[in-house]
Design a protein around this motif. Structure first.
Motif: not given
Length: 135
Positions: A47-53, A88-92, A102-105
């Motif tokens: 499933x989708x993983x949040x930044x915190x997770x 790194x995540x946002x570069x990927x 939409x909620x990820x930042x």
């Protein structure tokens, strides 16, 4: 975060391009990708993983992979704070390798952990030195 469906060779080429042009070593990108897989496996479902997770999962993965040297290894790759994982995540994401909602930042990764505490102190707490110097 979750992975896009892309060939392994294409992913590697994109990651190598990021590493050549950015502040992080190739190993850092590989580590974040493996940390994402580790985190998802730990959740028991894809499933989708949040930044915190993801930060929590990557830190556990780092402790397992590198023990008390984890902080030093990550620092050598250009990773000094949890925000670096987000960068790194946002570069990927920008390369189409990972997806976001939409909620990820990027701010989801800010201040998530203290590398010194989580990677060094906790390791020694969990692996105390015996009186004769052995672990």
């Amino acid at each position: 975060m979750s992975q896009e469906s892309t060939s392994q060779q294409e992913i590697l080429q994109r990651i190598e391009r990021l590493a050549r042009g950015g502040g992080y070593r190739l190993e850092a990108y590989d580590f974040v990708m493996r940390g994402l897989d580790f985190t998802i496996r730990g959740l028991g479902e894809r499933r989708h993983v949040s930044g915190a997770e993801l930060v929590d999962g990557i830190m556990e993965f780092a402790k397992g992979e590198f023990g008390p040297l984890a902080k030093h290894v990550l620092n050598a790759w250009g990773i000094h704070t949890s925000r670096d994982f987000g960068e790194i995540v946002f570069e990927l994401v920008g390369e189409g390798i990972l997806k976001k909602t939409e909620d990820d930042c990027i701010e989801d990764f800010d201040g998530r952990c203290d590398f010194g505490e989580l990677l060094e102190r906790d390791y020694y707490r969990d692996h105390p030195v015996l009186d004769d110097g052995r672990r």
